[in-house]
Design a protein around this motif. Structure first.
Motif, PDB file in Angstrom:
ATOM      1  N   GLY A   1       0.802  -1.221   0.000  1.00  0.00           N
ATOM      2  CA  GLY A   1       0.000   0.000   0.000  1.00  0.00           C
ATOM      3  C   GLY A   1       0.836   1.273   0.000  1.00  0.00           C
ATOM      4  O   GLY A   1       0.436   2.287  -0.576  1.00  0.00           O
ATOM      5  N   HIS A   2       2.000   1.195   0.621  1.00  0.00           N
ATOM      6  CA  HIS A   2       2.831   2.400   0.724  1.00  0.00           C
ATOM      7  C   HIS A   2       4.011   2.373  -0.239  1.00  0.00           C
ATOM      8  O   HIS A   2       4.978   3.107  -0.068  1.00  0.00           O
ATOM      9  CB  HIS A   2       3.259   2.618   2.174  1.00  0.00           C
ATOM     10  CG  HIS A   2       2.071   2.707   3.089  1.00  0.00           C
ATOM     11  ND1 HIS A   2       1.268   3.836   3.142  1.00  0.00           N
ATOM     12  CD2 HIS A   2       1.487   1.786   3.881  1.00  0.00           C
ATOM     13  CE1 HIS A   2       0.255   3.606   3.981  1.00  0.00           C
ATOM     14  NE2 HIS A   2       0.365   2.365   4.437  1.00  0.00           N
ATOM     15  N   MET A   3       3.908   1.523  -1.244  1.00  0.00           N
ATOM     16  CA  MET A   3       4.911   1.531  -2.304  1.00  0.00           C
ATOM     17  C   MET A   3       4.736   2.829  -3.106  1.00  0.00           C
ATOM     18  O   MET A   3       3.620   3.232  -3.417  1.00  0.00           O
ATOM     19  CB  MET A   3       4.696   0.319  -3.221  1.00  0.00           C
ATOM     20  CG  MET A   3       5.739   0.179  -4.309  1.00  0.00           C
ATOM     21  SD  MET A   3       5.376  -1.262  -5.349  1.00  0.00           S
ATOM     22  CE  MET A   3       6.162  -2.554  -4.402  1.00  0.00           C
TER      23      MET A   3
ATOM     24  N   ARG B   1      -1.607  12.667  -1.659  1.00  0.00           N
ATOM     25  CA  ARG B   1      -1.028  12.378  -0.346  1.00  0.00           C
ATOM     26  C   ARG B   1      -1.709  11.157   0.268  1.00  0.00           C
ATOM     27  O   ARG B   1      -2.934  11.042   0.257  1.00  0.00           O
ATOM     28  CB  ARG B   1      -1.164  13.590   0.582  1.00  0.00           C
ATOM     29  CG  ARG B   1      -0.436  13.409   1.908  1.00  0.00           C
ATOM     30  CD  ARG B   1      -0.429  14.681   2.724  1.00  0.00           C
ATOM     31  NE  ARG B   1       0.421  15.726   2.158  1.00  0.00           N
ATOM     32  CZ  ARG B   1       1.752  15.822   2.372  1.00  0.00           C
ATOM     33  NH1 ARG B   1       2.356  14.942   3.114  1.00  0.00           N
ATOM     34  NH2 ARG B   1       2.438  16.785   1.817  1.00  0.00           N
ATOM     35  N   CYS B   2      -0.907  10.290   0.823  1.00  0.00           N
ATOM     36  CA  CYS B   2      -1.378   9.043   1.432  1.00  0.00           C
ATOM     37  C   CYS B   2      -1.787   9.290   2.884  1.00  0.00           C
ATOM     38  O   CYS B   2      -1.369  10.274   3.495  1.00  0.00           O
ATOM     39  CB  CYS B   2      -0.232   8.040   1.359  1.00  0.00           C
ATOM     40  SG  CYS B   2      -0.605   6.407   2.003  1.00  0.00           S
ATOM     41  N   SER B   3      -2.576   8.368   3.440  1.00  0.00           N
ATOM     42  CA  SER B   3      -2.980   8.481   4.852  1.00  0.00           C
ATOM     43  C   SER B   3      -1.767   8.503   5.783  1.00  0.00           C
ATOM     44  O   SER B   3      -1.833   9.025   6.883  1.00  0.00           O
ATOM     45  CB  SER B   3      -3.894   7.313   5.221  1.00  0.00           C
ATOM     46  OG  SER B   3      -3.201   6.097   5.035  1.00  0.00           O
ATOM     47  N   CYS B   4      -0.641   7.949   5.344  1.00  0.00           N
ATOM     48  CA  CYS B   4       0.571   7.912   6.172  1.00  0.00           C
ATOM     49  C   CYS B   4       1.360   9.212   6.065  1.00  0.00           C
ATOM     50  O   CYS B   4       2.354   9.397   6.763  1.00  0.00           O
ATOM     51  CB  CYS B   4       1.456   6.742   5.765  1.00  0.00           C
ATOM     52  SG  CYS B   4       2.323   6.991   4.203  1.00  0.00           S
ATOM     53  N   GLY B   5       0.944  10.105   5.170  1.00  0.00           N
ATOM     54  CA  GLY B   5       1.646  11.366   4.986  1.00  0.00           C
ATOM     55  C   GLY B   5       2.541  11.386   3.757  1.00  0.00           C
ATOM     56  O   GLY B   5       2.983  12.436   3.310  1.00  0.00           O
TER      57      GLY B   5
ATOM     58  N   GLY C   1       2.314   9.946  -3.407  1.00  0.00           N
ATOM     59  CA  GLY C   1       2.404   9.022  -4.535  1.00  0.00           C
ATOM     60  C   GLY C   1       2.379   7.559  -4.156  1.00  0.00           C
ATOM     61  O   GLY C   1       2.783   6.706  -4.938  1.00  0.00           O
ATOM     62  N   HIS C   2       1.885   7.250  -2.957  1.00  0.00           N
ATOM     63  CA  HIS C   2       1.796   5.845  -2.556  1.00  0.00           C
ATOM     64  C   HIS C   2       0.607   5.174  -3.246  1.00  0.00           C
ATOM     65  O   HIS C   2      -0.421   5.817  -3.488  1.00  0.00           O
ATOM     66  CB  HIS C   2       1.635   5.728  -1.036  1.00  0.00           C
ATOM     67  CG  HIS C   2       2.854   6.172  -0.277  1.00  0.00           C
ATOM     68  ND1 HIS C   2       2.970   6.053   1.078  1.00  0.00           N
ATOM     69  CD2 HIS C   2       4.011   6.738  -0.722  1.00  0.00           C
ATOM     70  CE1 HIS C   2       4.155   6.525   1.455  1.00  0.00           C
ATOM     71  NE2 HIS C   2       4.794   6.956   0.392  1.00  0.00           N
ATOM     72  N   LEU C   3       0.769   3.888  -3.509  1.00  0.00           N
ATOM     73  CA  LEU C   3      -0.254   3.128  -4.230  1.00  0.00           C
ATOM     74  C   LEU C   3      -1.631   3.226  -3.572  1.00  0.00           C
ATOM     75  O   LEU C   3      -2.646   3.385  -4.241  1.00  0.00           O
ATOM     76  CB  LEU C   3       0.180   1.658  -4.312  1.00  0.00           C
ATOM     77  CG  LEU C   3      -0.776   0.726  -5.059  1.00  0.00           C
ATOM     78  CD1 LEU C   3      -0.910   1.143  -6.522  1.00  0.00           C
ATOM     79  CD2 LEU C   3      -0.305  -0.723  -4.946  1.00  0.00           C
TER      80      LEU C   3
HETATM   81 ZN   LIG Z   1       1.455   5.692   2.520  1.00  0.00          ZN
END
Ligand SMILES: [Zn+2]
Length: 190
Positions: free
Chosen positions: A33-35, A43-47, A50-52
């Motif tokens: 998921g964070h690739m 922006r991803c939930s992790c901050g 461009g994360h999948l």
């Molecule tokens: Zn992420």
């Protein structure tokens, strides 16, 4: 070796090797998921950027579709029609069907999913050479509309030696099945 991908609120992943789930040094093995699949994505939930997961989770697909549709009255009307007026309830399956029926906004969203999920999975295939990729979770309910073009793209991107025996399939389990159970059961099906 089987790689399982769950498309839900986020994206989970897991790798089963010789009938066992491979966890890695700190238990994060297979978590694609964070690739990073693009340098300037959402922006991803992790901050991260461009994360999948921010592009291809079921949640992201729905959010992108609703966001884009605001500028396209025909698409908005189509969404209202298939959701009985509750746009926020649209499913990934419905979005893929809209795309197949020719809705250009849905096609844009679907193209993004095939592009970036395909890229991530092709990299996994080059790295670990699995015999099977199994897609589960609400996102996988799009079925062959998701899987057939995705499989085609993975095969296009990979060296023939790496992907020649690869199968891409939809999990036959319910979306609630926990990842480990899914991977284990999937292996029993082989
Ligand atoms: Zn992420």
């Amino acid at each position: 070796m089987v790689f399982f991908v769950g498309l839900g609120r986020g994206i989970g992943g897991g790798l089963a090797v010789n009938g066992r789930v491979y966890h890695g040094a700190t238990g994060t093995a297979g978590e694609i998921g964070h690739m990073i699949v693009t340098e300037d994505g959402p922006r991803c939930s992790c901050g991260g950027i461009g994360h999948l997961e921010a592009i291809a989770s079921a949640y992201a697909i729905v959010r992108t579709m609703i966001g884009l549709s605001v500028e396209y009255p025909e698409t908005e009307a189509a969404i209202r029609r298939i959701t009985d007026g509750r746009a926020e309830r649209i499913t990934v399956e419905q979005i893929f069907k809209l795309a197949a029926e020719g809705d250009q906004v849905a096609q844009r969203v679907v193209h993004g999913v095939h592009t970036y999920l395909g890229l991530a999975l092709a990299n996994i295939v080059q790295l670990v050479n699995p015999s099977m990729i199994i897609l589960g979770g609400p996102g996988a309910n799009a079925g062959e509309l998701l899987i057939a073009p995705l499989s085609e793209r993975i095969h296009e991107l990979c060296l023939p030696e790496a992907s020649q025996s690869l199968r891409v399939a939809q999990s036959s389990l319910g979306s609630e099945a926990p990842l480990v159970g899914a991977v284990t059961l999937a292996l029993q099906d082989l």
